[in-house]
Design a protein around this motif. Structure first.
Motif, short mmCIF file in Angstrom:
data_model
loop_
_atom_site.label_atom_id
_atom_site.label_comp_id
_atom_site.label_asym_id
_atom_site.label_seq_id
_atom_site.Cartn_x
_atom_site.Cartn_y
_atom_site.Cartn_z
N ASP A 1 0.81 -1.22 0.00
CA ASP A 1 0.00 0.00 0.00
C ASP A 1 0.84 1.27 0.00
OD1 ASP A 1 -2.49 1.18 -0.14
OD2 ASP A 1 -2.71 1.40 2.03
N LEU A 2 2.00 1.25 -0.66
CA LEU A 2 2.86 2.43 -0.72
C LEU A 2 2.37 3.39 -1.79
CD1 LEU A 2 6.33 0.67 -0.43
CD2 LEU A 2 5.24 2.07 1.31
N GLN A 3 2.52 4.68 -1.53
CA GLN A 3 2.12 5.72 -2.47
C GLN A 3 3.25 5.97 -3.47
OE1 GLN A 3 -1.07 7.03 -2.25
NE2 GLN A 3 -1.25 5.41 -0.72
N PRO A 4 2.98 5.95 -4.79
CA PRO A 4 4.04 6.07 -5.79
C PRO A 4 4.93 7.30 -5.61
CG PRO A 4 2.01 5.39 -6.84
CD PRO A 4 1.66 5.71 -5.42
N GLU A 5 4.33 8.47 -5.33
CA GLU A 5 5.15 9.66 -5.22
C GLU A 5 6.07 9.62 -4.00
OE1 GLU A 5 1.25 10.60 -3.08
OE2 GLU A 5 1.91 9.48 -4.86
N ARG A 6 5.63 8.94 -2.94
CA ARG A 6 6.46 8.82 -1.75
C ARG A 6 7.57 7.80 -1.98
NH1 ARG A 6 1.45 8.75 2.69
NH2 ARG A 6 0.39 10.55 1.75
N LEU A 7 7.24 6.74 -2.66
CA LEU A 7 8.23 5.72 -2.98
C LEU A 7 9.33 6.31 -3.87
CD1 LEU A 7 9.15 2.82 -2.83
CD2 LEU A 7 7.49 2.24 -4.60
N ARG A 8 8.95 7.17 -4.79
CA ARG A 8 9.92 7.81 -5.67
C ARG A 8 10.89 8.69 -4.87
NH1 ARG A 8 6.51 9.75 -8.86
NH2 ARG A 8 6.46 8.06 -10.37
N VAL A 9 10.37 9.42 -3.88
CA VAL A 9 11.22 10.24 -3.01
C VAL A 9 12.26 9.36 -2.31
CG1 VAL A 9 11.27 11.63 -0.89
CG2 VAL A 9 9.53 12.08 -2.63
N SER A 10 11.82 8.23 -1.81
CA SER A 10 12.73 7.34 -1.09
C SER A 10 13.78 6.72 -2.01
CB SER A 10 11.94 6.25 -0.36
OG SER A 10 11.23 6.79 0.72
N LEU A 11 13.39 6.35 -3.20
CA LEU A 11 14.35 5.78 -4.15
C LEU A 11 15.41 6.81 -4.52
CD1 LEU A 11 11.89 3.76 -6.42
CD2 LEU A 11 13.63 2.80 -4.90
N ASP A 12 14.99 8.04 -4.78
CA ASP A 12 15.95 9.11 -5.08
C ASP A 12 16.90 9.32 -3.91
OD1 ASP A 12 15.04 9.67 -7.65
OD2 ASP A 12 13.66 11.23 -6.99
N ALA B 1 12.56 0.81 -11.86
CA ALA B 1 11.31 0.41 -11.21
C ALA B 1 10.27 0.14 -12.28
CB ALA B 1 10.83 1.51 -10.26
N THR B 2 9.69 -1.03 -12.25
CA THR B 2 8.76 -1.43 -13.30
C THR B 2 7.38 -0.79 -13.15
OG1 THR B 2 8.17 -3.40 -12.00
CG2 THR B 2 9.90 -3.65 -13.66
N ASP B 3 7.07 -0.30 -11.96
CA ASP B 3 5.74 0.28 -11.71
C ASP B 3 5.78 1.79 -11.48
OD1 ASP B 3 7.17 -0.02 -9.37
OD2 ASP B 3 5.46 -0.64 -8.15
N LEU B 4 6.95 2.39 -11.68
CA LEU B 4 7.11 3.83 -11.53
C LEU B 4 7.92 4.37 -12.70
CD1 LEU B 4 8.34 3.99 -7.81
CD2 LEU B 4 6.04 4.55 -8.60
N ASP B 5 7.78 5.65 -12.94
CA ASP B 5 8.65 6.31 -13.92
C ASP B 5 9.93 6.69 -13.20
OD1 ASP B 5 9.70 7.60 -16.10
OD2 ASP B 5 8.53 9.43 -15.80
N TRP B 6 10.75 5.69 -12.90
CA TRP B 6 11.96 5.93 -12.13
C TRP B 6 13.06 4.98 -12.55
CZ3 TRP B 6 15.33 3.26 -9.01
CH2 TRP B 6 16.24 4.04 -8.27
N GLY C 1 9.09 -0.87 -7.54
CA GLY C 1 9.80 0.12 -6.74
C GLY C 1 9.97 -0.31 -5.30
N GLU C 2 8.96 -0.95 -4.73
CA GLU C 2 9.04 -1.42 -3.34
C GLU C 2 10.16 -2.42 -3.17
OE1 GLU C 2 7.72 -4.63 -0.32
OE2 GLU C 2 7.92 -4.73 -2.50
N ALA C 3 10.31 -3.36 -4.11
CA ALA C 3 11.37 -4.36 -4.02
C ALA C 3 12.74 -3.73 -4.20
CB ALA C 3 11.14 -5.46 -5.06
N VAL C 4 12.85 -2.77 -5.11
CA VAL C 4 14.12 -2.07 -5.32
C VAL C 4 14.52 -1.33 -4.05
CG1 VAL C 4 15.30 -0.25 -6.62
CG2 VAL C 4 13.81 -1.87 -7.83
N MET C 5 13.58 -0.64 -3.43
CA MET C 5 13.85 0.08 -2.19
C MET C 5 14.35 -0.86 -1.10
SD MET C 5 11.18 2.29 0.21
CE MET C 5 10.25 0.82 0.72
N LEU C 6 13.68 -1.99 -0.94
CA LEU C 6 14.07 -2.93 0.11
C LEU C 6 15.43 -3.57 -0.19
CD1 LEU C 6 10.72 -4.75 0.99
CD2 LEU C 6 11.82 -2.84 2.17
N ALA C 7 15.69 -3.88 -1.45
CA ALA C 7 16.99 -4.46 -1.81
C ALA C 7 18.12 -3.48 -1.56
CB ALA C 7 16.97 -4.91 -3.27
#
Length: 205
Positions: free
Chosen positions: A124-135, A158-163, A175-181
């Protein structure tokens, strides 16, 4: 700050929904139970600075050991109290040095998954918040989150984000899996693909 406040409230809702057995479940932070992860997140905004300093001294100035003890102390409180403390401090403006607000948001999102994944709950992560964390995680300021050498020389998509970020052997996934990895959670690697995955995994051991 608005994203952080909302994540704290969402976490409070989650905590109140969990059973005693779920709270005792081992999280992705292998040394901590689900409830101890919550205790850590509460302590980050609601703990006493004096108590934290005393624990740091008693832990031989080992910040990880002190952090673990503080989380355990907080986790001794009832779950409902922890949820109430999260809500009461949802808009706490404390901004940690170096990592700033992006670090706080990332801490909430990563630890939220440390809780949800072992319990089989949707992220249930929000895409814009996930993008901030990946950056943040690949931006060189993620002290305590990601060693600088971990993402170096790899490309992340990230396959589910423009990132995407970097160049080199590819690491690809949600994106969630990339963040955790990136933050060293081995449970996420099964959800990744690409020739760079094995190299990234070797850097998390």
């Amino acid at each position: 700050m608005g994203m952080i406040a909302d994540e704290r409230r969402r976490l409070a809702d989650l905590v109140e929904s969990l059973s005693s057995e779920q709270l005792r479940t081992r999280s992705l932070c292998e040394a901590w139970t689900v409830k101890e992860v919550v205790g850590h997140l509460v302590a980050a905004v609601a703990g006493s600075n004096g108590a934290a300093l005393l624990l740091l001294v008693r832990s031989g100035f080992n910040i990880h050991r002190a952090n673990a003890r503080l989380a355990a102390q907080m986790a001794a409180r009832p779950a409902g109290e922890l949820a109430a403390m999260l809500r009461a401090n949802a808009e706490n403006p404390f901004r940690p040095p170096i990592v700033g607000y992006p670090g706080q948001l990332t801490d909430l999102q990563v630890h939220g998954q440390d809780i949800r994944r072992p319990l089989g709950l949707p992220h249930d992560l929000q895409p814009e918040r996930l993008r901030v964390s990946l950056d943040f995680l690949v931006g060189g300021r993620a002290v305590g989150f990601v060693p600088k050498r971990r993402p170096a020389g790899l490309r992340f998509e990230a396959t589910d984000l423009d990132w995407s970020w970097g160049s080199g052997p590819l690491v690809r996934g949600a994106g969630e899996a990339v963040m955790l990895a990136l933050t060293g959670r081995h449970a996420a690697f099964a959800d990744l693909s690409g020739e760079g995955v094995a190299e990234l995994l070797s850097r998390t051991k």
